[in-house]
Structure formats: structure tokens, C-alpha cells
Design a protein around this motif. Structure first.
Motif, PDB file in Angstrom:
ATOM      1  N   PRO A  89      11.733  -8.615  -8.195  1.00 52.90           N
ATOM      2  CA  PRO A  89      12.230  -8.937  -6.857  1.00 52.90           C
ATOM      3  C   PRO A  89      11.327  -9.952  -6.164  1.00 52.90           C
ATOM      4  N   ALA A  90      11.920 -10.814  -5.366  1.00 48.99           N
ATOM      5  CA  ALA A  90      11.153 -11.824  -4.633  1.00 48.99           C
ATOM      6  C   ALA A  90      10.075 -11.163  -3.786  1.00 48.99           C
ATOM      7  N   GLY A  91       9.026 -11.933  -3.489  1.00 48.97           N
ATOM      8  CA  GLY A  91       7.912 -11.395  -2.708  1.00 48.97           C
ATOM      9  C   GLY A  91       8.359 -10.779  -1.395  1.00 48.97           C
ATOM     10  N   THR A  92       9.369 -11.362  -0.772  1.00 56.15           N
ATOM     11  CA  THR A  92       9.864 -10.828   0.502  1.00 56.15           C
ATOM     12  C   THR A  92      10.582  -9.506   0.340  1.00 56.15           C
ATOM     13  N   ARG A  93      10.903  -9.158  -0.908  1.00 59.88           N
ATOM     14  CA  ARG A  93      11.593  -7.888  -1.166  1.00 59.88           C
ATOM     15  C   ARG A  93      10.635  -6.805  -1.686  1.00 59.88           C
ATOM     16  N   ARG A  94       9.355  -7.147  -1.813  1.00 60.65           N
ATOM     17  CA  ARG A  94       8.386  -6.190  -2.333  1.00 60.65           C
ATOM     18  C   ARG A  94       7.596  -5.554  -1.188  1.00 60.65           C
ATOM     19  N   VAL A  95       7.149  -4.333  -1.399  1.00 66.21           N
ATOM     20  CA  VAL A  95       6.260  -3.698  -0.425  1.00 66.21           C
ATOM     21  C   VAL A  95       4.951  -4.476  -0.356  1.00 66.21           C
ATOM     22  N   PHE A  96       4.466  -4.910  -1.508  1.00 62.50           N
ATOM     23  CA  PHE A  96       3.246  -5.718  -1.567  1.00 62.50           C
ATOM     24  C   PHE A  96       3.435  -6.849  -2.554  1.00 62.50           C
ATOM     25  N   ASP A  97       3.155  -8.064  -2.119  1.00 63.57           N
ATOM     26  CA  ASP A  97       3.154  -9.227  -2.999  1.00 63.57           C
ATOM     27  C   ASP A  97       1.816  -9.939  -2.818  1.00 63.57           C
ATOM     28  N   PRO A  98       1.082 -10.197  -3.900  1.00 62.93           N
ATOM     29  CA  PRO A  98      -0.274 -10.741  -3.753  1.00 62.93           C
ATOM     30  C   PRO A  98      -0.332 -12.236  -3.458  1.00 62.93           C
ATOM     31  N   VAL A 193       8.004   1.526   5.373  1.00 66.29           N
ATOM     32  CA  VAL A 193       6.813   0.833   4.860  1.00 66.29           C
ATOM     33  C   VAL A 193       6.360  -0.338   5.725  1.00 66.29           C
ATOM     34  N   LYS A 194       7.143  -0.744   6.714  1.00 72.52           N
ATOM     35  CA  LYS A 194       6.867  -2.007   7.402  1.00 72.52           C
ATOM     36  C   LYS A 194       5.544  -2.005   8.170  1.00 72.52           C
ATOM     37  N   ASN A 195       5.058  -0.829   8.562  1.00 74.01           N
ATOM     38  CA  ASN A 195       3.814  -0.772   9.333  1.00 74.01           C
ATOM     39  C   ASN A 195       2.598  -0.395   8.495  1.00 74.01           C
ATOM     40  N   TYR A 196       2.789  -0.309   7.163  1.00 77.24           N
ATOM     41  CA  TYR A 196       1.679   0.087   6.296  1.00 77.24           C
ATOM     42  C   TYR A 196       0.667  -1.055   6.186  1.00 77.24           C
ATOM     43  N   LYS A 197      -0.608  -0.741   6.333  1.00 79.67           N
ATOM     44  CA  LYS A 197      -1.675  -1.741   6.277  1.00 79.67           C
ATOM     45  C   LYS A 197      -2.472  -1.588   4.981  1.00 79.67           C
ATOM     46  N   PHE A 198      -2.585  -2.659   4.230  1.00 78.65           N
ATOM     47  CA  PHE A 198      -3.330  -2.643   2.978  1.00 78.65           C
ATOM     48  C   PHE A 198      -4.788  -2.989   3.235  1.00 78.65           C
ATOM     49  N   ARG A 199      -5.668  -2.222   2.648  1.00 80.74           N
ATOM     50  CA  ARG A 199      -7.099  -2.454   2.828  1.00 80.74           C
ATOM     51  C   ARG A 199      -7.806  -2.837   1.542  1.00 80.74           C
ATOM     52  N   SER A 200      -7.229  -2.479   0.392  1.00 80.05           N
ATOM     53  CA  SER A 200      -7.942  -2.684  -0.866  1.00 80.05           C
ATOM     54  C   SER A 200      -6.958  -2.694  -2.029  1.00 80.05           C
ATOM     55  N   ALA A 201      -7.484  -3.087  -3.198  1.00 79.21           N
ATOM     56  CA  ALA A 201      -6.677  -3.034  -4.405  1.00 79.21           C
ATOM     57  C   ALA A 201      -6.257  -1.605  -4.715  1.00 79.21           C
ATOM     58  N   GLU A 202      -7.105  -0.652  -4.387  1.00 70.77           N
ATOM     59  CA  GLU A 202      -6.782   0.752  -4.645  1.00 70.77           C
ATOM     60  C   GLU A 202      -5.568   1.187  -3.818  1.00 70.77           C
ATOM     61  N   ASP A 203      -5.448   0.664  -2.606  1.00 63.16           N
ATOM     62  CA  ASP A 203      -4.267   0.953  -1.790  1.00 63.16           C
ATOM     63  C   ASP A 203      -2.997   0.502  -2.507  1.00 63.16           C
ATOM     64  N   THR A 210       1.741   7.038  -2.400  1.00 66.03           N
ATOM     65  CA  THR A 210       1.779   7.036  -0.944  1.00 66.03           C
ATOM     66  C   THR A 210       3.203   7.228  -0.431  1.00 66.03           C
ATOM     67  N   PHE A 211       4.162   6.587  -1.101  1.00 63.22           N
ATOM     68  CA  PHE A 211       5.542   6.602  -0.612  1.00 63.22           C
ATOM     69  C   PHE A 211       6.492   7.420  -1.486  1.00 63.22           C
TER      70      PHE A 211
END
Length: 239
Positions: A89-98, A193-203, A210-211
């Protein structure tokens, strides 16, 4: 003796004309983002790694031999190396895209040996003196100079071995981009998921856990893909 290596980040090359469209809301994802791959090529050409080794990583068929691409073609092909791509899925469709960073979760269908070899590259670069934080901060045409602590001859041998470990995972003449496997992906509602904040690779690696309680198990991949109410995340092994 340490030596200076100057790297200027090239602009992002367009996909090769030979790439077919992957479809609406879909994308080819780099496992190692653009800065790592473009630096790998620049360093490989500096020490230098053989053209044949670099061109095979770029996906050039072995059977073409001397008709391999000139450097102008190689820059784009290396960036879009099929060894380093998977469709999802495109990056805009992913929970996290690097974006231009590094993928943290292996798609279950992606070859584990190739993934492990690719993921060795950032650590290798850091080990010879490249400051990854400085690499990450580079903008297009920006330049950094690093004091490399390993001899060019040794880097040539080590990079050659590392690249060949990656390319040895495909024995066919032509190298396909890793195709979509819908079973690699879990689905969640965007509102969850829209308000989830990523802090690290482990997240990122623990996203599924988590979800897990809010996964949408009654919605199919094809139903969710065109619907902006949903997002996708990679499943961990065994899920």
C-alpha cells in the motif's frame, strides 16, 4: 590511515521506464531509503567495487554482459534496485512509512536472508565512519565529508562481499521486484491510529501488538485499499 570521503546527495531519480504501474493506492517501497542506497553506490564507485557487482545489484541481467548500462543509467537503476524493493500500500495508506529512512518490519513473504543482508548496510556504513545522523539530515545536492577509518582496499573487499550476499539471493537472470502479498498486511481504522506518535524503531516493530485489539478482520485488503477510512500495517512473523 583515515581518509576523507565526500558525498553529495543526488536528486531522486525517476523510476525506470521498464517498471509497470503497480495500481492505485499502491507503491514500491525501499527497504533501505534513498540516502543509504545512493551513498552505497557512491562509496562503491569510490573504492572501487567492480562495475559488474554494482550493476547486478541494480538488477541488470547477468546475460547482457558487456551491454550493461553506462553510469548515467546505473545511478537510476541502482536507486531502484529490485533487490531493495517490495510492493505494498502507498505510504499514505500505511500506519507508518519510513519515507527516505529504513523499513523496520520485514514483510513475511519477503526473503529473510536478503532482508538480513540489506539491514547490515547501515551498521556497516556507521562502522567505517559515516555519521548516519548527518546522512539523514542531507537535502538534495547537499554535501558531507566523513573521515573514513577503514582503508579503501578493505572497504572494496567488504562491500563487494556484502553486495554479493544480497544479489546471491536471486539466481534467475532477471530480478523481479518483490510482488504484493496481501497476507503480509493487517488493517486498522484510521481514527484508531491517527494520533499515535512514533518515538523509535521499536515502536514501529511493535505496531501490530499495539493495535492488535482494533484490527479490522472483517474487511478485506481490496475493500480497504481505496477507502481512506483504513490504514495498513505489516504483520509480524507468525501473525
Amino acid at each position: 590511515m583515515p581518509w576523507e570521503f565526500q558525498f553529495t546527495l543526488p536528486t531522486r531519480p525517476a523510476p525506470p521506464a521498464t517498471f509497470a504501474a503497480v495500481g492505485a493506492n499502491m507503491s514500491r517501497h525501499h527497504i533501505l531509503g534513498r540516502k543509504y542506497i545512493q551513498l552505497l553506490l557512491a562509496l562503491g564507485q569510490e573504492v572501487p567495487v567492480s562495475d559488474g557487482t554494482l550493476k547486478r545489484f541494480a538488477g541488470w541481467p547477468v546475460s547482457t554482459g558487456s551491454t550493461a548500462p553506462v553510469n548515467a543509467q546505473l545511478n537510476g537503476m541502482f536507486f531502484w534496485s529490485p533487490f531493495n524493493l517490495f510492493v505494498g500500500p502507498a505510504g499514505t495508506r500505511r500506519v507508518f512509512d519510513p519515507s527516505s529512512g529504513v523499513e523496520q518490519q520485514r514483510p513475511n513473504s519477503f526473503p529473510e536472508d536478503r532482508w538480513n543482508h540489506l539491514k547490515r548496510i547501515p551498521g556497516y556504513l556507521e562502522g567505517i565512519g559515516v555519521k548516519l545522523s548527518e546522512l539523514a539530515s542531507l537535502e538534495d545536492t547537499g554535501t558531507k565529508t566523513w573521515n573514513i577509518t577503514t582503508s579503501a582496499e578493505k572497504i572494496k573487499d567488504e562491500l563487494t562481499a556484502l553486495i554479493k550476499d544480497i544479489t546471491a539471493t536471486v539466481t534467475s537472470d532477471k530480478v523481479p521486484v518483490h510482488k504484493l502479498d496481501e497476507d503480509d498486511w493487517a488493517i486498522v481504522t484510521y481514527l484508531n491510529v491517527k494520533n499515535y506518535k512514533f518515538r523509535s524503531a521499536e515502536d514501529v516493530q511493535s505496531l501490530y501488538g499495539t493495535f492488535e485489539s482494533v484490527l479490522e478482520k472483517d474487511v478485506t485488503f481490496q475493500e480497504a485499499l481505496p477507502n481512506d477510512a483504513y490504514r495498513f500495517l505489516l504483520k509480524p512473523p507468525g501473525a
